[in-house]
Design a protein around this motif. Structure first.
Motif, mmCIF file in Angstrom:
data_model
loop_
_atom_site.group_PDB
_atom_site.id
_atom_site.type_symbol
_atom_site.label_atom_id
_atom_site.label_comp_id
_atom_site.label_asym_id
_atom_site.label_seq_id
_atom_site.Cartn_x
_atom_site.Cartn_y
_atom_site.Cartn_z
ATOM 1 N N LYS A 254 122.371 26.908 49.193
ATOM 2 C CA LYS A 254 123.173 26.379 48.073
ATOM 3 C C LYS A 254 122.290 26.042 46.867
ATOM 4 O O LYS A 254 122.676 26.231 45.723
ATOM 5 N N PHE A 255 121.119 25.466 47.134
ATOM 6 C CA PHE A 255 120.268 25.010 46.035
ATOM 7 C C PHE A 255 118.816 25.054 46.487
ATOM 8 O O PHE A 255 118.493 24.701 47.621
ATOM 9 N N LEU A 256 117.940 25.493 45.577
ATOM 10 C CA LEU A 256 116.512 25.477 45.906
ATOM 11 C C LEU A 256 115.704 25.229 44.641
ATOM 12 O O LEU A 256 115.900 25.901 43.620
ATOM 13 N N ARG A 257 114.847 24.221 44.682
ATOM 14 C CA ARG A 257 113.902 24.019 43.579
ATOM 15 C C ARG A 257 112.533 23.776 44.205
ATOM 16 O O ARG A 257 112.399 22.942 45.103
ATOM 17 N N VAL A 258 111.526 24.555 43.733
ATOM 18 C CA VAL A 258 110.192 24.331 44.302
ATOM 19 C C VAL A 258 109.258 23.798 43.227
ATOM 20 O O VAL A 258 109.436 24.069 42.035
ATOM 21 N N ILE A 259 108.299 22.992 43.667
ATOM 22 C CA ILE A 259 107.244 22.563 42.754
ATOM 23 C C ILE A 259 105.983 23.243 43.250
ATOM 24 O O ILE A 259 105.595 23.106 44.418
ATOM 25 N N CYS A 260 105.393 24.077 42.376
ATOM 26 C CA CYS A 260 104.185 24.759 42.806
ATOM 27 C C CYS A 260 103.170 24.774 41.666
ATOM 28 O O CYS A 260 103.500 24.409 40.545
ATOM 29 N N GLY A 261 101.978 25.160 41.953
ATOM 30 C CA GLY A 261 100.930 25.188 40.936
ATOM 31 C C GLY A 261 99.580 25.090 41.603
ATOM 32 O O GLY A 261 99.485 25.218 42.825
ATOM 33 N N THR A 262 98.561 24.837 40.817
ATOM 34 C CA THR A 262 97.205 24.829 41.375
ATOM 35 C C THR A 262 96.941 23.605 42.248
ATOM 36 O O THR A 262 96.092 23.621 43.129
ATOM 37 N N GLU A 263 97.704 22.528 42.008
ATOM 38 C CA GLU A 263 97.484 21.300 42.778
ATOM 39 C C GLU A 263 98.335 21.296 44.047
ATOM 40 O O GLU A 263 99.557 21.406 43.959
ATOM 41 N N GLY B 263 104.547 21.950 51.762
ATOM 42 C CA GLY B 263 103.974 23.055 52.535
ATOM 43 C C GLY B 263 102.769 23.638 51.848
ATOM 44 O O GLY B 263 102.393 23.226 50.739
ATOM 45 N N ASP B 264 102.216 24.644 52.518
ATOM 46 C CA ASP B 264 101.043 25.314 52.005
ATOM 47 C C ASP B 264 101.513 26.457 51.105
ATOM 48 O O ASP B 264 101.547 27.614 51.517
ATOM 49 N N GLY B 265 101.984 26.131 49.923
ATOM 50 C CA GLY B 265 102.582 27.123 49.025
ATOM 51 C C GLY B 265 104.094 26.984 49.043
ATOM 52 O O GLY B 265 104.662 26.401 49.984
ATOM 53 N N PRO B 266 104.766 27.515 48.000
ATOM 54 C CA PRO B 266 106.214 27.317 47.878
ATOM 55 C C PRO B 266 107.036 27.970 48.995
ATOM 56 O O PRO B 266 108.051 27.422 49.429
ATOM 57 N N VAL B 267 106.586 29.137 49.475
ATOM 58 C CA VAL B 267 107.355 29.823 50.523
ATOM 59 C C VAL B 267 107.246 29.046 51.831
ATOM 60 O O VAL B 267 108.243 28.811 52.534
ATOM 61 N N PRO C 185 99.978 19.216 47.357
ATOM 62 C CA PRO C 185 100.776 20.176 48.095
ATOM 63 C C PRO C 185 101.962 20.674 47.254
ATOM 64 O O PRO C 185 102.398 20.004 46.332
ATOM 65 N N GLN C 186 102.460 21.844 47.621
ATOM 66 C CA GLN C 186 103.662 22.357 46.985
ATOM 67 C C GLN C 186 104.868 21.840 47.768
ATOM 68 O O GLN C 186 104.741 21.510 48.945
ATOM 69 N N SER C 187 106.006 21.725 47.092
ATOM 70 C CA SER C 187 107.169 21.192 47.817
ATOM 71 C C SER C 187 108.439 21.978 47.486
ATOM 72 O O SER C 187 108.516 22.654 46.453
ATOM 73 N N ALA C 188 109.399 21.877 48.384
ATOM 74 C CA ALA C 188 110.687 22.562 48.195
ATOM 75 C C ALA C 188 111.814 21.567 48.412
ATOM 76 O O ALA C 188 111.830 20.849 49.413
ATOM 77 N N ASP C 189 112.725 21.523 47.445
ATOM 78 C CA ASP C 189 113.923 20.688 47.564
ATOM 79 C C ASP C 189 115.067 21.666 47.852
ATOM 80 O O ASP C 189 115.397 22.502 47.009
ATOM 81 N N LEU C 190 115.620 21.582 49.057
ATOM 82 C CA LEU C 190 116.548 22.626 49.509
ATOM 83 C C LEU C 190 117.871 22.040 49.988
ATOM 84 O O LEU C 190 117.898 21.016 50.672
ATOM 85 N N THR C 191 118.969 22.693 49.598
ATOM 86 C CA THR C 191 120.266 22.353 50.190
ATOM 87 C C THR C 191 120.821 23.609 50.863
ATOM 88 O O THR C 191 120.954 24.663 50.232
ATOM 89 N N LEU C 192 121.106 23.488 52.152
ATOM 90 C CA LEU C 192 121.763 24.581 52.885
ATOM 91 C C LEU C 192 123.182 24.157 53.210
ATOM 92 O O LEU C 192 123.428 22.974 53.499
#
Ligand code: KIV
Ligand code: ZN
Length: 525
Positions: free
Chosen positions: A398-407, A429-433, A409-416
């Protein structure tokens, strides 16, 4: 009027729905199998091997429904060398206007060891089972599995027994893709010369591609006298796959001067069915695959382009139109309307009913808003996603927003949405995926193991859509999910969820259903 004599005609036996579907991860749904069978029938395939009816309830139903819907093709089912398999097979195929039973047993020393049958005992079993099949129908195919590694004298003996018991087609499988063209031809020639009654039956060739020689081996067998080629669309099949239908058919067409044999295939249907099989099996077609690969008709280098502009025959041995590819294709954009989309899809071999077009048009507009030009390959990816949505998936992104970049940890805000209920979580996680996959597993825990994660760009440019394939394995069951989006992480999330949905369908059917892989070929009783 056709001038083809029996001697010039090579029968095309397609086993995409049996040997192809057996390939780990290539499982198709009931409706998908029916759709592919209708396309095979329509394109002129002589015999469709629709499945292995004893393997599962699902296989049985698929084979009988394909048999009921068949128009011109012979519908064949597979059965091991025992009465129970053969009766079950007959129950499924008997609804076809032209049914066939295909029964087999492994005849090489390795297979005889596994089944613990002496040469004589196996010969008796072949006689009994082929006779039994022949009492049910006059169209019986028999295969000595691993024929290529079977002692020649014994191969001649069992082929003779099968012919005497009533087999009308004798198939010679190279089960492990071990042979070479000369040997493939020599074996067919030997059988034709040595076996009494060999000229009364059709010899078939069934090659696997482990050494990349399946097409060459099949054509060599034809030159030696085989008149049926067993093959699959896109070469789908166990391990390295089977002989590719499109390759043998186009080879016979393009090199008719040196191989003067005809098939009944309408070659302009090749591209449409290749794309559809790739979509429903989740197996992408390799870019440089002969005939149907994305690059098969692309001419990149300056010298090639110059030659092509002066005279197409300089570098092109067949026309794209011969396999159903429109010559040049103009991309659609956000101003293109419903009629333009419908015409384009029709042109690509996807005619749409009004209700189907409605959904596809909404998806197209959404894509065109994000992407300047929508190419044929974008539309194909979009159709695949629309098809997946049709299958009433239990889990949806339903919804996905990831925060990624050189710093880190990366994170994912997910609604299923799971069974109609929204569930939200944020994971690192270790990267957005990785963060996204962790979030999916947190919301929907599973023991499934990620076997493959693959990304490729559908078209060129920075706004290209990414197609992601995700293969999951759970308790020996393997499924592949696919999805495309201009955002690679969104495509990854949807592909993972698509694989999960496929796994859920298989879990539901799982109890007695299981699948072909749980029925061992060597289990002959
Ligand atoms: O490869 C093989 O031997 C087979 C047989 C069942 C015909 O697929
Ligand atoms: Zn096979």
């Amino acid at each position: 009027m056709t001038t083809t004599s029996k001697q010039d005609r090579v029968l095309i036996f397609d086993t995409t729905l049996r040997d192809g579907e057996q390939s780990p991860g290539a499982t198709m749904s009931h409706n998908e199998k029916l759709e592919i069978a209708a396309m095979l029938d329509e394109m002129g395939v002589d015999i469709i091997e629709a499945g292995f009816p004893i393997a599962s309830e699902g296989d049985f139903e698929a084979v009988s429904d394909i048999a009921k819907a068949s128009k011109n093709s012979v519908i064949c089912g597979l059965a091991r060398a025992n009465f129970k398999d053969i009766d079950r097979c007959w129950e499924a195929v008997k609804h076809a206007a032209q049914p066939r039973i295909h029964t087999f047993i492994g005849t090489s020393p390795l297979h005889r060891d596994i089944t613990a049958l002496s040469m004589d005992a196996m010969a008796d079993q072949i006689h009994e089972t082929v006779s039994h099949a022949r009492n049910l129908t006059d169209n019986v195919q028999w295969s000595p599995m691993d024929a290529i590694r079977t002692e020649h004298d014994y191969l001649c003996r069992v082929v003779e027994i099968a012919i005497k018991a009533g087999a009308t087609t004798i198939n010679i499988p190279d089960t492990v893709g071990y042979t070479i063209p000369r040997e493939s031809a020599d074996i067919i020639r030997m059988l034709l010369e040595r076996v009494p009654g060999a000229d009364e039956v059709v010899f078939a060739t069934h090659c696997h591609n482990d050494l990349g020689m399946a097409t060459a081996n099949a054509l060599a067998a034809v030159e030696a006298g085989a008149r049926q080629i067993e093959c699959t669309i896109n070469g789908l099949g166990e391990r390295a796959g089977n002989t590719a239908l499109e390759e043998v058919v186009m080879a016979l067409k393009v090199r008719h001067d040196v191989m003067p044999y005809d098939t009944g295939i309408d070659t302009t249907k090749i591209m449409g069915i290749s794309r559809r099989v790739s979509q429903v099996s989740g197996f992408p077609v390799q870019f440089n695959k002969a005939i149907v690969g994305k690059n098969a008709f692309a001419h990149e280098s300056g010298i090639h382009q110059d030659g092509m502009l002066k005279n197409k025959e300089t570098f092109e041995i067949m026309r794209p139109q011969d396999i159903g590819l429109a010559g040049t294709s103009l991309p659609l954009g956000k101003h293109s309307g419903r009629a333009a989309l419908r015409a384009k899809l029709e042109d690509m071999g996807y005619p749409m009913a009004d209700n189907q077009l409605k959904d596809v048009f909404v998806r197209f507009k959404d894509l065109a808003d994000r992407k300047k030009e929508v190419f044929d390959d974008d539309l194909i990816a979009l159709l695949r996603d629309a098809g997946a949505a049709d299958q009433n998936e239990r889990i949806k992104v339903k919804f996905l927003r990831v925060i990624c970049g050189t710093e880190a940890p990366q994170s994912a805000d997910l609604t299923l949405e799971v069974d109609g209920v929204d569930k939200q979580i944020t994971c690192q996680g270790d990267g957005p995926v990785d963060a996204t996959f962790k979030a999916i597993k947190e919301i929907f825990p599973t023991t499934a193991r990620l076997q493959l994660y693959q990304v490729h760009a559908v078209t060129e440019g920075t706004d290209a859509q990414a197609t992601v394939s995700v293969r999951l394995e759970e308790d020996g069951k393997i499924v592949t999910g696919q999805s495309s989006d201009t955002d690679t992480v969104v495509a990854s999330a949807k592909a993972y969820v698509n694989a999960m949905n496929r796994l859920l369908v298989r879990r539901e059917k799982s109890a007695p259903d299981s699948d072909v892989k749980t029925v061992k070929y060597t289990d002959t009783v």
